[in-house]
Design an enzyme around this catalytic site. Structure first.
Site, PDB file in Angstrom:
ATOM      1  N   ASP A   1       0.852  -1.188   0.000  1.00 41.16           N
ATOM      2  CA  ASP A   1       0.000   0.000   0.000  1.00 41.16           C
ATOM      3  C   ASP A   1       0.888   1.239   0.000  1.00 41.16           C
ATOM      4  OD1 ASP A   1      -2.073   1.815   0.344  1.00 41.16           O
ATOM      5  OD2 ASP A   1      -2.054   1.596   2.534  1.00 41.16           O
TER       6      ASP A   1
ATOM      7  N   ASN B   1      -0.769   4.605  -0.234  1.00 41.00           N
ATOM      8  CA  ASN B   1      -1.495   5.821   0.146  1.00 41.00           C
ATOM      9  C   ASN B   1      -2.204   5.698   1.497  1.00 41.00           C
ATOM     10  OD1 ASN B   1      -3.479   4.070  -0.594  1.00 41.00           O
ATOM     11  ND2 ASN B   1      -4.563   5.474  -1.967  1.00 41.00           N
TER      12      ASN B   1
ATOM     13  N   ASP C   1      -4.430   3.660   2.665  1.00 33.89           N
ATOM     14  CA  ASP C   1      -5.816   3.194   2.829  1.00 33.89           C
ATOM     15  C   ASP C   1      -5.876   1.712   3.227  1.00 33.89           C
ATOM     16  OD1 ASP C   1      -5.154   1.923   0.490  1.00 33.89           O
ATOM     17  OD2 ASP C   1      -6.819   2.717  -0.705  1.00 33.89           O
TER      18      ASP C   1
ATOM     19  N   ASP D   1      -1.630  -1.335  -3.937  1.00 28.66           N
ATOM     20  CA  ASP D   1      -1.999  -0.598  -5.158  1.00 28.66           C
ATOM     21  C   ASP D   1      -0.897  -0.684  -6.212  1.00 28.66           C
ATOM     22  OD1 ASP D   1      -0.128   1.263  -4.012  1.00 28.66           O
ATOM     23  OD2 ASP D   1      -1.777   2.020  -2.770  1.00 28.66           O
TER      24      ASP D   1
ATOM     25  N   ASP E   1      -4.762 -10.230 -15.462  1.00 25.39           N
ATOM     26  CA  ASP E   1      -5.617 -11.391 -15.286  1.00 25.39           C
ATOM     27  C   ASP E   1      -6.846 -11.191 -16.165  1.00 25.39           C
ATOM     28  OD1 ASP E   1      -6.931 -13.643 -14.054  1.00 25.39           O
ATOM     29  OD2 ASP E   1      -5.710 -13.274 -12.278  1.00 25.39           O
TER      30      ASP E   1
ATOM     31  N   ASP F   1      -8.284 -16.628 -16.532  1.00 21.89           N
ATOM     32  CA  ASP F   1      -9.058 -17.194 -15.430  1.00 21.89           C
ATOM     33  C   ASP F   1     -10.123 -18.184 -15.909  1.00 21.89           C
ATOM     34  OD1 ASP F   1      -9.775 -16.952 -12.538  1.00 21.89           O
ATOM     35  OD2 ASP F   1     -11.696 -16.343 -13.380  1.00 21.89           O
TER      36      ASP F   1
ATOM     37  N   GLU G   1      -5.629 -20.915 -16.692  1.00 22.34           N
ATOM     38  CA  GLU G   1      -6.054 -21.770 -15.593  1.00 22.34           C
ATOM     39  C   GLU G   1      -6.932 -22.857 -16.194  1.00 22.34           C
ATOM     40  OE1 GLU G   1      -8.126 -21.192 -11.220  1.00 22.34           O
ATOM     41  OE2 GLU G   1      -9.004 -20.198 -12.931  1.00 22.34           O
TER      42      GLU G   1
ATOM     43  N   HIS H   1      -2.875 -17.735  -5.126  1.00 21.35           N
ATOM     44  CA  HIS H   1      -3.820 -17.039  -4.247  1.00 21.35           C
ATOM     45  C   HIS H   1      -5.036 -17.892  -3.899  1.00 21.35           C
ATOM     46  CE1 HIS H   1      -5.549 -16.785  -8.177  1.00 21.35           C
ATOM     47  NE2 HIS H   1      -6.660 -16.282  -7.687  1.00 21.35           N
ATOM     48  N   ASP H   2      -5.114 -19.107  -4.438  1.00 23.89           N
ATOM     49  CA  ASP H   2      -6.272 -19.961  -4.182  1.00 23.89           C
ATOM     50  C   ASP H   2      -5.954 -21.154  -3.278  1.00 23.89           C
ATOM     51  OD1 ASP H   2      -8.161 -18.536  -5.716  1.00 23.89           O
ATOM     52  OD2 ASP H   2      -7.548 -19.534  -7.563  1.00 23.89           O
TER      53      ASP H   2
HETATM   54  C1  GLC Z   1     -10.214 -18.579 -10.448  1.00 26.82           C
HETATM   55  C2  GLC Z   1      -9.471 -17.615  -9.557  1.00 26.82           C
HETATM   56  C3  GLC Z   1     -10.197 -17.509  -8.254  1.00 26.82           C
HETATM   57  C4  GLC Z   1     -11.572 -16.952  -8.550  1.00 26.82           C
HETATM   58  C5  GLC Z   1     -12.308 -17.813  -9.584  1.00 26.82           C
HETATM   59  C6  GLC Z   1     -13.513 -17.109 -10.126  1.00 26.82           C
HETATM   60  O1  GLC Z   1     -10.230 -19.855  -9.956  1.00 26.82           O
HETATM   61  O2  GLC Z   1      -8.140 -18.031  -9.402  1.00 26.82           O
HETATM   62  O3  GLC Z   1      -9.524 -16.713  -7.328  1.00 26.82           O
HETATM   63  O4  GLC Z   1     -12.320 -16.890  -7.375  1.00 26.82           O
HETATM   64  O5  GLC Z   1     -11.502 -18.103 -10.697  1.00 26.82           O
HETATM   65  O6  GLC Z   1     -13.164 -16.077 -10.988  1.00 26.82           O
HETATM   66 CA    CA Z   2      -3.647   1.828  -1.344  1.00 24.24          CA
END
Ligand code: GLC
Ligand code: CA
Length: 557
Positions: free
Chosen positions: A21, A23, A25, A29, A98, A199, A256, A328-329
């Site tokens: 971050d 700024n 908040d 960013d 993405d 995605d 993906e 991230h999943d």
């Molecule tokens: C993919 C993303 C996941 C998201 C899902 C729906 O699996 O990696 O984070 O929630 O698609 O877009």
């Molecule tokens: Ca920020």
């Protein structure tokens, strides 16, 4: 194989909300990413994938886009994005955005118009069906739990959402919609992006022949994957998408696409495939705390090894999978693959090496090289993600107590990967001067980027050395194009493989367990390239490995 600019990719995934971050908040960013480009370049990264930063109401943290052409103000502006692309370029780094085109946000103007007139032009942009006997059109379960259908107001019409109800699925059968999507993609590529991570792409095609099936859960719904994942006919969309957008831009695409049938891998990632590379998840579902593997960590590693080699065998040199461990999943890989008491420098560096030198595209996730860990929650209220709450509800429905449901989430929640990046030991780990949107793991005083960098023997330096080796002039071609030959496949808890071409041969041996091992060794060592202990024990015809020891060595051809 024809050489491509992206074959030597060393990628890094950024979850922008939690990266840096600038700024105050409490939310990461784009300027925060720019601020760390030098750090990433120093690590050896040459490609960055940023999770969605388009305009979004954030029902699924950006995977619900309400305007494809805008950057969400939370992250900055279009000018920031252009600045990021240019600054990254100066450091030899390409940016991937993405691409989320299986669905939009329910706040996208197309969907708002569709709601007003489900039979009109924009109704045809989505998948809208009549209900049946006052209920949903069928009993498909959403991937995130509950019905995959949501009723439109007081009508008897429903729209399909494979993910949350705030993510209506787009109707790819509609040519007009497809053209709009292609034009949008080209506008972004024209700005100088390296390409996209794509995605949920295996869900574009749906098979509507299917009606109700017997429920497979107490909720009365059924997992409909055979009807909306890798469905026959998807090739038409994927070929067209590539031809109209990625191909003319020579873009890099990382899709993906899980569980692509072996005989179709060539169509996906072969020389003329739809994509440059794909994420396959065969290895991410292992967890040492899963009842299936509890107290059998070594058997789990054997199983994992077989799954990894099998996938490589399917590909068989005809394309590149993505070599990754974290994203991230999922919860953090160290927590998934290593028994808690064994987690430390040796085990994490070994884990990092099990697939790093495979043929394929390397991708690290933020915090992975810093050794970030899961942050267990004391209450369900500490989570943030609607899918977590859906899962929690489901577990209670199945009869778990609140404690049991929380424990299960503490093991498997994808939110563990989303805690703010730990940069240093100052307040909020240096992530923000404000209040972080998601709590920082209190272990940041010890586990942080600055500390890892300042320590001679650290995971950070291990990754840095591995990256340098993959990119070194003498070895680059070997690691990209050389053959992969599994080794010691019958030895418990060992993941080992050789990379070999006409000129060179490199052996990577990882002892992925908390006990030592002796391996027969006939070869002649030319040079030890990397080792995660101070010395190596290579005796006469024998290789002695300590717990979680990894050796990477060049051997005589
Ligand atoms: C993919 C993303 C996941 C998201 C899902 C729906 O699996 O990696 O984070 O929630 O698609 O877009
Ligand atoms: Ca920020």
């Amino acid at each position: 194989m024809q050489k491509k600019w992206w074959h030597n990719t060393i990628g890094y995934q950024i979850y922008p909300k939690s990266f840096q971050d600038t700024n105050g908040d409490g939310i990461g960013d784009l300027p925060g990413i720019i601020a760390h480009l030098d750090d990433l370049a120093e690590l050896g990264i040459n490609m960055i994938w940023i999770c969605p930063v388009n305009k979004s109401p954030m029902a699924d943290h950006g995977y619900d886009i309400s305007d494809y052409d805008e950057i969400d103000p939370m992250f900055g502006s279009l000018a920031d994005m252009k600045h990021l692309i240019a600054e990254a370029d100066k450091r030899g780094i390409k940016i991937l955005m993405d691409l989320v085109v299986n669905h939009t946000s329910s706040e996208h103007v197309w969907f708002q118009k569709a709601l007003q007139d489900p039979d009109g032009e924009y109704g045809k942009y989505y998948i809208i069906r009549e209900g049946k006997d006052g209920k949903e059109p069928n009993n498909w379960r959403s991937i995130f739990g509950g019905s995959a259908w949501e009723r439109i107001g007081n009508t008897d019409k429903y729209y399909l959402h494979l993910f949350t109800k705030w993510q209506p699925d787009l109707n790819w059968e509609n040519e007009k919609l497809r053209k709009e999507i292609y034009a949008m993609i080209n506008r972004w590529l024209d700005m100088g992006l390296g390409g996209f991570r794509i995605d949920a792409i295996s869900h574009l095609k749906k098979d509507f022949a299917y009606q109700n099936l017997p429920a497979d859960g107490v909720d009365g719904y059924v997992n409909g994957f055979p009807y909306f994942r890798n469905v026959k006919g998807i090739e038409k969309f994927l070929n067209e998408l590539k031809r109209e957008t990625f191909q003319p831009h020579d873009a890099f695409t990382l899709a993906e696409a899980d569980d692509v049938p072996p005989e179709e891998l060539e169509d996906f990632i072969g020389e003329n495939g739809y994509f440059s590379s794909i994420f396959d998840f065969c290895h991410t579902r292992y967890h040492v705390n899963d009842p299936k593997w509890k107290d059998r960590p070594v058997e789990m590693i054997n199983d994992l090894r077989d799954a990894l080699f099998k996938k490589q065998e399917y590909v068989n040199g005809s394309g590149f999978l993505c070599n990754f461990l974290d994203n991230h999943d999922t919860s953090r890989s160290a927590e998934r693959f290593i028994p808690r008491d064994n987690i430390g420098y040796h085990s994490m560096s070994t884990l990092g090496s099990i697939n790093f030198f495979f043929p394929g595209i390397v991708f690290l996730y933020q915090g992975q090289a810093t050794g970030m860990r899961d942050y267990r929650k004391k209450s369900i209220d500490e989570f943030k993600d609607p899918t977590t709450f859906n899962m929690y509800k489901g577990y209670l429905q199945e009869g778990m107590t609140e404690e049991q449901a929380l424990e299960k989430l503490n093991v498997e929640s994808r939110e563990h990967a989303r805690t703010p990046m730990q940069w240093n030991s100052r307040e909020n780990a240096g992530f923000t001067t404000g209040t972080p949107w998601f709590a920082v793991n209190p272990n940041y005083k010890e586990i942080n980027f600055e500390a890892a960098k300042n320590q001679e023997e650290s995971l950070y330096h291990w990754y840095k050395k591995m990256i340098a080796l993959r990119k070194a002039d003498d070895y680059r071609d070997l690691f990209i194009y050389g053959d992969l030959i599994p080794a010691y496949e019958k030895t418990d808890g060992v993941i080992a493989y050789k990379r070999s071409n006409q000129d060179r041969s490199v052996l990577i041996v990882c002892n992925v367990k908390g006990t030592s091992e002796k391996l027969p060794f006939e070869g002649r060592v030319k040079k030890v390239l990397l080792s995660n202990y101070d010395n190596v024990n290579i005796g006469n015809r024998e290789l002695s490995l300590r717990e979680y020891e990894t050796i990477i060595m060049e051997t005589e051809k």
